[in-house]
Design an enzyme around this catalytic site. Structure first.
Site, mmCIF file in Angstrom:
data_model
loop_
_atom_site.group_PDB
_atom_site.id
_atom_site.type_symbol
_atom_site.label_atom_id
_atom_site.label_comp_id
_atom_site.label_asym_id
_atom_site.label_seq_id
_atom_site.Cartn_x
_atom_site.Cartn_y
_atom_site.Cartn_z
ATOM 1 N N GLU B 60 0.815 -1.229 0.000
ATOM 2 C CA GLU B 60 0.000 0.000 0.000
ATOM 3 C C GLU B 60 0.840 1.268 0.000
ATOM 4 O O GLU B 60 0.533 2.217 -0.714
ATOM 5 C CB GLU B 60 -0.957 0.014 1.203
ATOM 6 C CG GLU B 60 -2.218 -0.824 1.022
ATOM 7 C CD GLU B 60 -1.970 -2.304 1.263
ATOM 8 O OE1 GLU B 60 -0.854 -2.669 1.693
ATOM 9 O OE2 GLU B 60 -2.905 -3.091 1.028
ATOM 10 N N HIS B 129 -9.930 -5.488 10.843
ATOM 11 C CA HIS B 129 -10.566 -5.216 9.550
ATOM 12 C C HIS B 129 -11.876 -4.450 9.701
ATOM 13 O O HIS B 129 -12.722 -4.502 8.818
ATOM 14 C CB HIS B 129 -10.843 -6.520 8.799
ATOM 15 C CG HIS B 129 -9.616 -7.178 8.258
ATOM 16 N ND1 HIS B 129 -8.729 -7.851 9.054
ATOM 17 C CD2 HIS B 129 -9.120 -7.258 6.998
ATOM 18 C CE1 HIS B 129 -7.742 -8.326 8.299
ATOM 19 N NE2 HIS B 129 -7.951 -7.969 7.058
#
Lengths: 317, 330
Positions: B60, B129
């Site tokens: 990322e 998450h």
């Protein structure tokens, strides 16, 4: 090179006088790298550097007036007083910034190279960083993607021996840093950066390769900074003897002797140096006299879209 | 008007902008050959090719950085985070770089980039998450933060985001991707401006400000309260930065009461910001303290009974409205 040296010596003096604030990281001792590398570029190429960015900005063509004014926090500065020492930007000369977070600009530089490939133009990006950056994640992700996509970029590691105050023997498991780039499938090169002509020649080879679409290169250049990490660093982690030994390889002295060997008279060299003195002292005077950085620029420059605060009232809680 | 699912609306916005502008590209993990982890980018690789629909390694920080560099030099990247939870490893790129370059360069370098992906809790994916990241990104000057609840808003705002010359954090919702809603017909282009909210339901007794996923729980709560004669006005600001303060204040001046509903945790964030803005700009019109309903102040547990307990529920919203309207449950 002499301009960079004298510019920074005067900057150090102004810092001591309180005319420059914040951090000031000097490039003194490393000048041959910026000048040699800049000479390998052409219009349209882009360059990214760390916060030790005065040298490359000047080498790429930023005016000493605008650079000094930036250090003084003035509206006439290269970044209009918004960036300071660590964040020179000069887009017109291909300089895409001095970046303040170690390793943070490596992938961004790869992004500029990505653009060249995407647009099909033949521009090349240079990305400078220190040996300290080769231990952080941002460095590895940037190199990984540049290698994967064969981007037209040259990564230049200016190994000045100390990551702030820590020598490489205490930060890296390997001392030949090109080994780190091997894993990303790119060319590697490694040499000493005290002779400006050598720097130009070797960087040129890598730039040409990138321009021809043959992918990125990682170059480790041995160098040494004569001053501390920043103005607040007395550099007690190294010995006086070490510094004196290193100063024997001062790139300016090497260049000077090369010039006299090639037949340039000492008078002619003096003339160049005197001209530089005038330019630097004019830059200091101009920076002193310039308008301070402006509030409206501070608000206006944050975003291109004008939806943000335009003045103090709107910017308060 | 047609009905589209949220994911289809997002996909249409990306496709239309890619069609219109060669400099727009989509980059992220599994956006191409896999067709998108949540199928948002389904079909885009076949349509636009590998040059413009770009699969990345799991990196990322790396591809966020590549996007920023590409934006600085003239492209218009759409960077997909598989979920916003993974943006934390690219936090430095968004905060130190994307948000800072323009001012740091004295206004000389624009960064037209969109970071997008699903935000917030999904279903039983546990604490790492399940972050609603809006509090982190709304604190930062230099980026826009958009959080559309409906397919129509998602499409119209994403088109605006892609054309915007500044960095945009675009927060979708995994649980919203299947939501259906009206979207203007093909050929009828709609660009929704930043900083303009939308009234989801008109009412006179209490304003409920809601955005993102709990917008739907809020609408349900409003219907339920209407059965008891409490008419709520639901206002969705749609963009959290900038905030449509005028619309919020106008509504509160009409209803004199307000509840703010958000998915993020209670400490700070846009929920608290909205309360603060309203109390300062509509103090004399308020007849009760403003209440907030958010996720409970704990990391998200895995077990579904507990997850449902942590997230804002219809019941907690109706309770809050009853509290500010001083009305008993009937």
């Amino acid at each position: 090179m002499y301009l960079i040296r004298r510019f920074e010596e005067e900057a150090a003096r102004a810092y001591a006088q309180g005319k420059i604030g914040g951090f000031l990281h000097l490039y003194i001792g490393q000048e041959a790298i910026a000048v040699g590398a800049a000479a390998a570029l052409k219009d349209g190429d882009t360059v990214f550097q760390t916060y030790r960015d005065h040298g490359i900005s000047l080498a790429l063509g930023s005016t000493p007036e605008a650079c000094m004014a930036e250090l003084f926090g003035k509206d006439t500065g290269v970044s209009r007083g918004m960036g300071g020492s660590m964040h020179f930007f000069d887009k017109a000369n291909g300089f895409m910034g001095g970046w303040g977070i170690v390793g943070g600009h490596v992938a961004v530089a790869a992004g500029a190279a990505f653009k060249a490939k995407y647009a099909g133009d033949d521009s090349v990006t240079l990305c400078f960083f220190g040996e300290g950056a080769t231990n952080i994640g941002g460095f590895h992700e940037g190199l990984s993607l540049a290698g994967l996509w064969k981007l037209p970029i040259v990564f230049i590691c200016e190994n000045n021996q100390y990551a702030m105050g820590t020598p490489m023997s205490r930060t890296s498991a390997i001392q030949d840093l090109t080994l780190k780039a091997q894993g990303y499938g790119m060319h590697g090169d490694r040499f000493a950066g005290y002779d400006v002509a050598t720097v130009r020649e070797r960087v040129q080879q890598a730039v040409d390769r990138a321009r021809k679409g043959e992918g990125p290169t990682f170059i480790e250049i041995e160098t040494y900074r004569f001053r501390g990490h920043s103005m607040s660093d007395p550099a007690k982690y190294r010995s006086r003897a070490e510094l004196e030994e290193r100063k024997k390889k001062d790139p300016l002295a090497i260049t000077k002797s090369q010039l006299t060997d090639a037949g340039m008279s000492l008078e002619a060299i003096d003339e160049v140096e005197e001209a530089v003195e005038e330019v630097v002292s004019a830059a200091v005077k101009a920076a002193d006299a310039a308008e301070p950085a402006k509030e409206e620029v501070m608000f206006d420059s944050v975003m291109a879209t004008k939806l943000g605060p335009k003045n103090r009232e709107e910017a308060e809680v | 008007m047609r009905e589209l699912r949220y994911r289809e609306a997002v996909r249409e916005a990306i496709a239309e902008e890619m069609e219109a502008d060669e400099s727009v590209f989509l980059m992220g993990e599994e956006v191409g050959h896999y067709q998108g982890a949540y199928k948002v980018s389904e079909g885009l690789l076949a349509r636009f090719g590998e040059k413009r629909v770009i699969d990345t390694p799991i990196a990322e920080a790396g591809f966020a950085g590549i996007g920023i560099g590409a934006a600085m030099t003239g492209l218009r990247p759409v960077i997909e985070f598989m979920t916003w939870n993974f943006s934390f490893v690219a936090f430095d790129q968004i905060i130190s770089n994307a948000a800072k370059i323009r001012q740091m360069s004295g206004g000389t370098i624009d960064v037209p980039i969109v970071f997008r992906g699903p935000n917030g809790a999904a279903k039983q994916v546990a604490s790492q998450h399940s972050h609603s990241v809006d509090p982190f990104y709304t604190n930062i000057p230099g980026i826009f933060v958009v959080m559309p609840a409906t397919p129509r808003d998602a499409k119209g705002l994403l088109k605006t985001a892609i054309r915007c010359n500044d960095p945009v954090v675009f927060l979708e919702g995994e649980t919203l991707y299947n939501v259906k809603g009206e979207v203007p017909d093909e050929g009828e282009e709609e660009l929704i401006p930043f900083g303009k909210g939308r009234i989801g339901r008109e009412g006179t007794d209490c304003t409920i400000v809601a955005f993102g996923r709990p917008y739907y729980e809020t609408m349900q709560a409003a219907e339920k309260l209407a059965e008891d004669g409490i008419e709520c006005e639901v206002v969705d600001p749609r963009t959290l930065r900038p905030l449509d303060l005028d619309l919020l204040v106008e509504s509160v001046k009409k209803t004199h009461r307000c509840v703010v509903v958000h998915e993020h945790w209670p400490y700070g964030g846009p929920g608290a910001e909205i309360v603060d803005q309203i109390q300062r700009h509509a103090f004399d019109w308020l007849d009760a303290p403003i209440e907030r309903v958010g996720s409970l102040d704990v990391p998200m547990p895995y077990a579904s009974n507990l997850e449902n307990f942590v997230l804002p529920t219809v019941e907690r919203i109706t309770d809050a409205v009853r509290k500010v309207t001083y009305s008993e449950k009937k």
